[in-house]
Enzyme design. Structure first.
Site, PDB file in Angstrom:
ATOM      1  CE  LYS A  11      -1.733   1.745   4.022  1.00  0.00           C
ATOM      2  NZ  LYS A  11      -1.463   3.178   4.161  1.00  0.00           N
ATOM      3  NE  ARG A  82      -0.371  11.357   5.633  1.00  0.00           N
ATOM      4  CZ  ARG A  82      -0.652  12.390   6.430  1.00  0.00           C
ATOM      5  NH1 ARG A  82      -1.884  12.582   6.879  1.00  0.00           N
ATOM      6  NH2 ARG A  82       0.289  13.244   6.770  1.00  0.00           N
ATOM      7  CB  CYS A 106      -4.546   5.859  10.411  1.00  0.00           C
ATOM      8  SG  CYS A 106      -5.104   4.446   9.445  1.00  0.00           S
ATOM      9  CG  ASP A 296       3.225   1.351   9.450  1.00  0.00           C
ATOM     10  OD1 ASP A 296       2.470   2.105  10.063  1.00  0.00           O
ATOM     11  OD2 ASP A 296       3.984   1.743   8.551  1.00  0.00           O
ATOM     12  CB  VAL A 318       7.172   6.606  14.102  1.00  0.00           C
ATOM     13  CG1 VAL A 318       6.836   7.233  12.753  1.00  0.00           C
ATOM     14  CG2 VAL A 318       8.476   5.819  14.011  1.00  0.00           C
TER      15      VAL A 318
HETATM   16  N1  EPU Z   1       6.017  14.691  10.256  1.00  0.00           N
HETATM   17  C1  EPU Z   1       5.989  16.037  10.569  1.00  0.00           C
HETATM   18  N2  EPU Z   1       5.885  16.928   9.535  1.00  0.00           N
HETATM   19  C2  EPU Z   1       5.806  16.529   8.228  1.00  0.00           C
HETATM   20  C3  EPU Z   1       5.834  15.163   7.933  1.00  0.00           C
HETATM   21  C4  EPU Z   1       5.940  14.244   8.970  1.00  0.00           C
HETATM   22  O1  EPU Z   1       6.068  16.417  11.728  1.00  0.00           O
HETATM   23  O2  EPU Z   1       5.690  17.396   7.355  1.00  0.00           O
HETATM   24  C5  EPU Z   1       6.088  13.705  11.355  1.00  0.00           C
HETATM   25  C6  EPU Z   1       4.771  12.929  11.508  1.00  0.00           C
HETATM   26  O3  EPU Z   1       3.822  13.641  12.268  1.00  0.00           O
HETATM   27  C7  EPU Z   1       5.229  11.639  12.152  1.00  0.00           C
HETATM   28  C8  EPU Z   1       6.633  11.433  11.557  1.00  0.00           C
HETATM   29  O4  EPU Z   1       7.046  12.701  11.041  1.00  0.00           O
HETATM   30  O5  EPU Z   1       5.353  11.836  13.544  1.00  0.00           O
HETATM   31  C9  EPU Z   1       6.703  10.398  10.469  1.00  0.00           C
HETATM   32  O6  EPU Z   1       5.783  10.699   9.448  1.00  0.00           O
HETATM   33  P1  EPU Z   1       6.023  10.283   7.918  1.00  0.00           P
HETATM   34  O7  EPU Z   1       5.960  11.513   7.092  1.00  0.00           O
HETATM   35  O8  EPU Z   1       7.247   9.427   7.819  1.00  0.00           O
HETATM   36  O9  EPU Z   1       4.745   9.392   7.644  1.00  0.00           O
HETATM   37  P2  EPU Z   1       3.824   9.380   6.360  1.00  0.00           P
HETATM   38  O10 EPU Z   1       4.635   9.547   5.140  1.00  0.00           O
HETATM   39  O11 EPU Z   1       2.653  10.263   6.561  1.00  0.00           O
HETATM   40  C10 EPU Z   1       4.060   6.822   5.885  1.00  0.00           C
HETATM   41  C11 EPU Z   1       3.107   5.670   5.833  1.00  0.00           C
HETATM   42  C12 EPU Z   1       2.674   5.296   7.238  1.00  0.00           C
HETATM   43  C13 EPU Z   1       3.921   4.938   8.044  1.00  0.00           C
HETATM   44  C14 EPU Z   1       4.904   6.120   8.027  1.00  0.00           C
HETATM   45  C15 EPU Z   1       6.192   5.821   8.739  1.00  0.00           C
HETATM   46  C16 EPU Z   1       2.035   6.019   3.729  1.00  0.00           C
HETATM   47  C17 EPU Z   1       0.799   6.304   2.975  1.00  0.00           C
HETATM   48  N3  EPU Z   1       1.944   6.019   5.052  1.00  0.00           N
HETATM   49  O12 EPU Z   1       3.303   7.899   6.428  1.00  0.00           O
HETATM   50  O13 EPU Z   1       1.853   4.149   7.129  1.00  0.00           O
HETATM   51  O14 EPU Z   1       3.552   4.639   9.359  1.00  0.00           O
HETATM   52  O15 EPU Z   1       5.197   6.496   6.664  1.00  0.00           O
HETATM   53  O16 EPU Z   1       6.831   4.732   8.164  1.00  0.00           O
HETATM   54  O17 EPU Z   1       3.076   5.754   3.152  1.00  0.00           O
HETATM   55  C18 EPU Z   1       0.052   2.735   7.639  1.00  0.00           C
HETATM   56  O18 EPU Z   1       0.350   2.142   6.601  1.00  0.00           O
HETATM   57  O19 EPU Z   1      -0.802   2.328   8.465  1.00  0.00           O
HETATM   58  C19 EPU Z   1       0.737   3.993   7.920  1.00  0.00           C
HETATM   59  C20 EPU Z   1       0.336   4.849   8.850  1.00  0.00           C
END
Ligand code: EPU
Length: 427
Positions: A11, A82, A106, A296, A318
């Site tokens: 995903k 996202r 989520c 995850d 995280v």
């Molecule tokens: N963060 C910030 N500012 C930003 C971006 C991120 O503060 O501009 C913080 C977030 O709040 C969080 C941390 O950085 O505390 C990590 O966030 P990240 O940006 O890495 O997460 P994401 O890209 O939104 C993806 C996955 C998540 C997975 C995370 C970490 C997708 C669609 N989602 O999210 O997957 O947990 O990376 O590996 O790729 C899931 O599949 O259930 C899921 C939540």
């Protein structure tokens, strides 16, 4: 549970690959595309700007960006994820003004997008945030930039990659995320014509090019699914062979799995057998960015720890709000406590912020089924499925939409592993 299961395409890669295909001037074909809600939501977002998205067969998706005609992305009807924040950067190469709706996904923390917005600004764009979403503008083509991410965010690294591949000149991203899905995204972008150099650390250097082409890309197997099936096998004292997963993408999961008493065997390039090797032992785990223990994997693994003899600790570093699901498990018999302290070896960003981000799990606690389990988010949903699978009696789970956003064909796939599971349609 016993039997065999095949992991679907990841995903957290497929959505990004769909968005990345808009950077090309010709069509892209993705294979091993999972039938999950998040793919439908992303397809709707792409279609809404005029991109042609077509399911070639049950496995492949063809995306033709040449029909794209607008840069105003409306709120999707099929749900939220996202992808909009990633589309903001991709569309900004093609259009001078882009607007996207608020980002979903989520509710497991604040999930800010400030790194994304700051990156767009560093490349020369102007971004405004309003109650409907985000508007980005540029006067001239985007220019390469030096980006030092405050945290190795997966999404922000993807935004920086999308901005840089078609920007003028050189970009250096420091403190970048290096998850397997990011590495595959880099491979995909390289195959489209991008010039991207990786290093032994967290630095990525990109030399912008004038245009990119479409490509063919296979979506890697979902490592979060694989860890979920491995946890189910061990928690239920079963024996499950998981196909369609690259063992290297499971990294430290396999180390912790072995440490607590799980066993596994490599069955081929992309097949692994999981089972319980010895009575379960407790563990102290800290979730982290790759190559650490993924946030995850935390929820299905926590169910395993409820069955281990002794006290386990999970320090979630995280997301600040990813333990709500544990409280509800007490109704089945779990003994857990959540605290605002950093209980791992290191203190984390959430120290002194009053977030309940460390969990203590006391085991073993046999589970008894309850009539109503309300699924709060995707990964907690799968944890509840495992909890219900090992509980004595029949459990009812509500909110399966959350589950189906990320896990496709869940009922037939779990039934084939001897789990008695059915979808109840309410009148
Ligand atoms: N963060 C910030 N500012 C930003 C971006 C991120 O503060 O501009 C913080 C977030 O709040 C969080 C941390 O950085 O505390 C990590 O966030 P990240 O940006 O890495 O997460 P994401 O890209 O939104 C993806 C996955 C998540 C997975 C995370 C970490 C997708 C669609 N989602 O999210 O997957 O947990 O990376 O590996 O790729 C899931 O599949 O259930 C899921 C939540």
């Amino acid at each position: 549970m016993t039997g065999e299961i095949t992991c679907l395409g990841a995903k957290n890669f497929v959505i990004k690959a769909m968005v990345a295909s808009l950077l090309g001037e010709t069509q892209t074909t993705l294979s091993n595309v999972p039938a999950i809600g998040d793919v439908d939501i992303t397809a709707e977002l792409l279609t809404s700007v005029g991109v042609t998205v077509e399911r070639v067969d049950s496995d492949r998706l063809r995306i033709d960006p040449s029909t794209m005609r607008t840069s105003t992305v409306p709120v999707p009807h099929s749900g939220s994820n996202r992808a909009p924040i990633l589309l903001l950067s991709v569309l900004l190469h093609r259009f001078k003004t882009v607007s996207v709706p608020v980002v979903g996904g989520c509710k497991i923390g604040a999930r800010a997008v400030d790194f994304h917005l700051d990156a767009i600004r560093a490349f020369g764009g102007v971004v405004e945030e309003n109650e409907d979403g985000y508007v980005a503008r540029r006067i001239k083509p985007l220019k390469g930039a030096q980006i030092d991410l405050p945290y190795p965010s997966v999404g922000a690294t993807e935004t920086c990659l999308f901005l840089s591949v078609l920007a003028e000149g050189r970009t250096v991203i420091s403190n970048a995320a290096i998850e397997p899905e990011i590495m595959d995204l880099i491979t995909m972008l390289r195959s489209m014509g991008a010039i991207i150099f990786t290093s032994s650390g967290r630095e990525i250097r990109i030399e912008g090019v004038k245009s990119l082409n479409g490509t063919n890309m296979q979506v890697l197997g979902d490592r979060i699914e694989a860890a979920s099936w491995a946890s189910l096998a061990c928690a239920s004292n079963g024996d499950v062979t998981v196909h369609g997963i690259r063992p290297d993408t499971l990294g430290n999961f396999l180390a912790y799995y072995r440490q607590i008493g799980g066993g596994f065997e490599l069955m081929g390039a992309e097949s692994m057998r999981f089972f319980r090797q010895s009575p379960l032992r407790p563990a102290v785990i800290e979730t982290d960015v790759y190559p650490g223990f993924s946030t995850d994997w935390q929820q299905p693994f926590a169910i395993l720890l409820t069955q281990a003899s002794g006290i386990s600790i999970i320090h979630e570093t995280v997301y600040e709000k990813r333990f709500g699901y544990l409280k509800d498990l007490s109704a089945l018999g779990a003994k857990t406590q959540i605290t605002t302290h950093c209980l791992g070896a290191e203190t984390c960003r959430f120290r002194d912020k009053n977030h309940e981000h460390s969990a203590i799990i006391m085991g073993p606690t046999p589970f008894t089924a309850i009539d109503e389990m309300i699924i709060p988010d995707l990964r907690a949903g799968l944890a509840y499925v495992i909890a219900a699978a090992i509980a004595r009696g029949v459990s009812t789970l509500r909110g399966v939409d959350f589950l189906e956003r990320g896990y496709g064909n869940i009922v037939p796939r779990l039934s084939s592993m001897n789990l008695q599971i059915e979808r109840v349609v309410e009148s």
